[in-house]
Design an enzyme around this catalytic site. Structure first.
Site, PDB file in Angstrom:
ATOM      1  CB  CYS A  73      -0.926   0.007   1.207  1.00 36.36           C
ATOM      2  SG  CYS A  73      -0.038   0.175   2.774  1.00 36.36           S
ATOM      3  CB  ALA A  76       3.843  -0.512   2.325  1.00 37.98           C
ATOM      4  NE  ARG A 107      12.272  -1.924   1.442  1.00 37.17           N
ATOM      5  CZ  ARG A 107      12.880  -0.734   1.530  1.00 37.17           C
ATOM      6  NH1 ARG A 107      13.126  -0.180   2.701  1.00 37.17           N
ATOM      7  NH2 ARG A 107      13.236  -0.108   0.437  1.00 37.17           N
ATOM      8  CG  HIS A 207       8.023   4.496  -3.844  1.00 31.09           C
ATOM      9  ND1 HIS A 207       7.884   3.647  -4.913  1.00 31.09           N
ATOM     10  CD2 HIS A 207       8.270   3.718  -2.773  1.00 31.09           C
ATOM     11  CE1 HIS A 207       8.039   2.400  -4.492  1.00 31.09           C
ATOM     12  NE2 HIS A 207       8.276   2.421  -3.201  1.00 31.09           N
TER      13      HIS A 207
HETATM   14 FE1  CFM Z   1      13.006   0.148  -5.404  1.00 33.02          FE
HETATM   15 FE2  CFM Z   1      12.405  -2.184  -5.674  1.00 33.02          FE
HETATM   16 FE3  CFM Z   1      10.980  -0.547  -4.107  1.00 33.02          FE
HETATM   17 FE4  CFM Z   1      13.470  -1.317  -3.433  1.00 33.02          FE
HETATM   18 FE5  CFM Z   1      12.403  -3.303  -1.923  1.00 33.02          FE
HETATM   19 FE6  CFM Z   1      11.329  -4.082  -4.205  1.00 33.02          FE
HETATM   20 FE7  CFM Z   1       9.923  -2.498  -2.629  1.00 33.02          FE
HETATM   21 MO1  CFM Z   1      10.382  -4.942  -1.949  1.00 33.02          MO
HETATM   22  S1  CFM Z   1      14.369  -1.583  -5.310  1.00 33.02           S
HETATM   23  S2  CFM Z   1      12.516   0.593  -3.334  1.00 33.02           S
HETATM   24  S3  CFM Z   1      14.307  -2.244  -1.659  1.00 33.02           S
HETATM   25  S4  CFM Z   1      11.148  -0.600  -6.229  1.00 33.02           S
HETATM   26  S5  CFM Z   1      12.476  -5.173  -2.822  1.00 33.02           S
HETATM   27  S6  CFM Z   1      12.040  -4.141  -6.351  1.00 33.02           S
HETATM   28  S7  CFM Z   1       9.258  -4.135  -3.748  1.00 33.02           S
HETATM   29  S8  CFM Z   1      10.675  -3.037  -0.721  1.00 33.02           S
HETATM   30  S9  CFM Z   1       9.092  -0.559  -2.961  1.00 33.02           S
END
Ligand code: CFM
Length: 554
Positions: A73, A76, A107, A207
């Site tokens: 989500c 997250a 994580r 993000h």
């Molecule tokens: Fe970038 Fe990723 Fe992500 Fe990531 Fe991660 Fe991920 Fe994620 Mo899981 S590199 S920041 S450290 S998009 S592994 S492939 S899904 S937490 S939001």
């Protein structure tokens, strides 16, 4: 007639029936027409034009209710992913306890508290307002104020951040007003994020919100130009399993000064000072490109895309840094480091390749690793049959050149775009236009990411927002030698007798970045694809087909 779920799919799908177009058709036949139309745009057979153009893929769109997806989500993405790895901010989850608990170190992001003078490290703590019925009904602002006060009294942190969960948005708590009030009262940096879980279509929205918040409230607060030559930031590296430590080791050997990492092994002071760096490197484009773009517009710091997953990619990325600074001293050092590190990597690769060569992998992870890890598999002589992101956007698949063609829908419009302009005093383009052109002529690309699809082979299947049903089908049809995804997929795939490597948390392993990480990965994958244990597995549904989730559909 119902077909037993354990029937070997090769009976029906002979090897030549692993034809990707036919597989796609098979995946879609079980869906109602409307769902099939939507998924058809997200399941794409990769084709690359001679001019490098790849097919359009629909992505960053809502998951169809009922499909069991892999996504997380918005909260997250904001709290768990981007801000979570910063050790000296007290990150308070404003909401019910579960949101805080499940985003608490699951994580495997690591940090080194000894690298801060004050030794602050709040990551082992889980801070939450633990909302109850009373707050849901009468409002939670009072409890939030108390929580901020309590955190301050107990820990005396430099900064406190507040993260909103779904109910906060639903009941209308004004976390920003509370943060402003407490900031004035306590005299430390306190800021909030409206990152309610329901915002956007995935953690990708979180993000963006995190990038905006950190840029508004922290970046640029400290203008001190600290010592060091070749001063860079590493963006989109979160120190999962110690990856950032290995990359830091290489920077140190090369004589490159790391001002800030967003946000593995990071501190708030480093963010505040990060606009003084001379170059931004982007690892994970999806989660952090906004900070890079804003820093470029406001302060003039250019960015380049790098990848430290894979030994060859690591060497290439180090060379790009040297190319940018264009000084013999750095270039020589980078070459010396690569020459010193590569023999051990090559020896490890040569040792495992007889067992890994020709094996086939599938990767379905987040928004960047499904691309980056293909490099490591290629080094092992392994082919990526199929890959996709959970929440990547079209630019992560097809490259940033498609940015002007991306339709902004209502869900993306909901996420604020900051209006950034050059800082009147502090904007300083780090290199001249002429120098930039000269470097570009030599092959260094600024502000460019070509995406995953141009690097994938013809006919491979690219699938966005993969769901459980499609996972089962892919595994049955192709029988890959290894499947890479996360904890939610792990045991379902392993019951098919296929090993699953978690590329989010790395299971119990890592680091996998840099040269030492590559060696770790080669050994891990060798162990997994060479193990004989998988062929003895009999899943419960192989004895009792009625236990299969897809039984009624077959
Ligand atoms: Fe970038 Fe990723 Fe992500 Fe990531 Fe991660 Fe991920 Fe994620 Mo899981 S590199 S920041 S450290 S998009 S592994 S492939 S899904 S937490 S939001």
């Amino acid at each position: 007639m119902a077909m037993a779920a354990d029937d070997n799919p090769t009976k029906e799908f002979k090897l030549d029936n692993q034809d990707p177009e036919k597989v796609k058709a098979r995946l879609l036949t079980k869906y109602p027409p409307k769902v099939a139309r939507k998924r058809a745009k997200q399941i794409v057979v990769n084709r690359i034009d001679p001019d490098g153009k790849v097919p359009v893929i629909s992505s960053n769109v809502r998951t169809v209710p009922g499909l069991i997806g892999q996504r997380g989500c918005c909260y997250a993405g904001c709290k768990g992913v981007v801000l979570g790895p910063t050790r000296d901010i007290v990150n308070i989850t404003h909401g019910p306890i579960g949101c805080g608990f499940y985003s608490w170190l699951t994580r495997r992001n690591q940090t080194d508290p000894d690298s801060s003078a004050d030794g602050h490290n709040f990551m082992p703590y889980c801070f939450s307002t633990d909302m109850q019925d009373e707050e849901i009904i009468f409002g939670g602002e009072k409890k939030l104020k108390q929580a901020i006060q309590e955190a301050y009294d107990n820990f005396k942190p430099k900064a406190i951040a507040v993260f909103s969960t779904c109910p906060v948005g639903l009941i209308g708590d004004d976390v920003h007003a509370v943060c402003r009030e407490m900031k004035t009262k306590l005299g430390i940096n306190i800021f909030g994020f409206s990152c309610e879980g329901y915002k956007g279509v995935s953690q990708s929205a979180g993000h963006h919100i995190a990038n905006n918040g950190i840029f508004k409230h922290v970046v640029g607060l400290d203008d001190t130009i600290k010592e060091g030559k070749y001063r860079i930031n590493l963006l989109g590296e979160y120190n999962i399993g110690g990856d950032a430590f290995e990359i830091e080791r290489l920077f140190e050997r090369c004589g490159v000064t790391l001002v800030a990492t967003y946000s593995g092994n990071s501190s708030i002071d480093a963010f505040a000072n990060s606009h003084t760096a001379d170059l931004n490197l982007i690892m994970c484009h999806r989660s952090i490109n906004y900070v890079a773009e804003m820093m470029q517009t406001k302060f003039g710091v250019p960015w380049i895309k790098v990848n430290f997953i894979g030994a060859a990619a690591t060497a290439k990325s180090l060379r790009k840094i040297a190319q940018y600074f264009d000084e013999k001293e750095l270039t020589d050092k980078v070459e010396a480091v690569i020459a010193a590190e590569m023999p051990a990597v090559e020896a490890a690769c040569t040792a495992v390749r007889p067992r890994t060569e020709g094996k086939r992998a599938m990767l379905f992870v987040g928004g960047s690793r499904a691309h980056h890890y293909q490099e490591l598999f290629a080094e092992l002589g392994m082919m990526t049959l199929s890959a996709g992101y959970e929440f990547g956007h079209r630019d992560d698949y097809e490259g940033r050149k498609v940015l002007p063609d991306i339709k902004v829908d209502a869900d993306s419009r909901n996420i604020e775009e900051l209006d950034i302009t050059p800082d009147p005093e502090r904007f300083n383009p780090r290199i001249s236009g002429a120098k930039k052109e000269e470097l570009e002529a030599k092959g260094l690309r600024f502000g460019e990411y070509n995406g995953m699809m141009p690097d994938m082979s013809e006919g491979s299947m690219v699938i966005d927002d993969l769901c459980q049903y499609e996972t089962d089908q892919l595994v049955k049809i192709f029988k890959p030698d290894i499947f890479c995804a996360g904890i939610k997929e792990k045991y379902a795939v392993q019951k098919h007798g296929i090993p699953l490597k978690q590329l989010h948390s790395y299971d119990y392993g890592g680091p996998y970045a840099g040269f030492k990480g590559a060696v770790n990965f080669y050994n891990e994958i060798d162990r997994m694809v060479s193990s004989r244990v998988w062929r003895y597995i009999r899943a419960p549904w192989q004895k009792h087909p009625e236990l299969s989730a897809t039984y009624a559909w077959e």
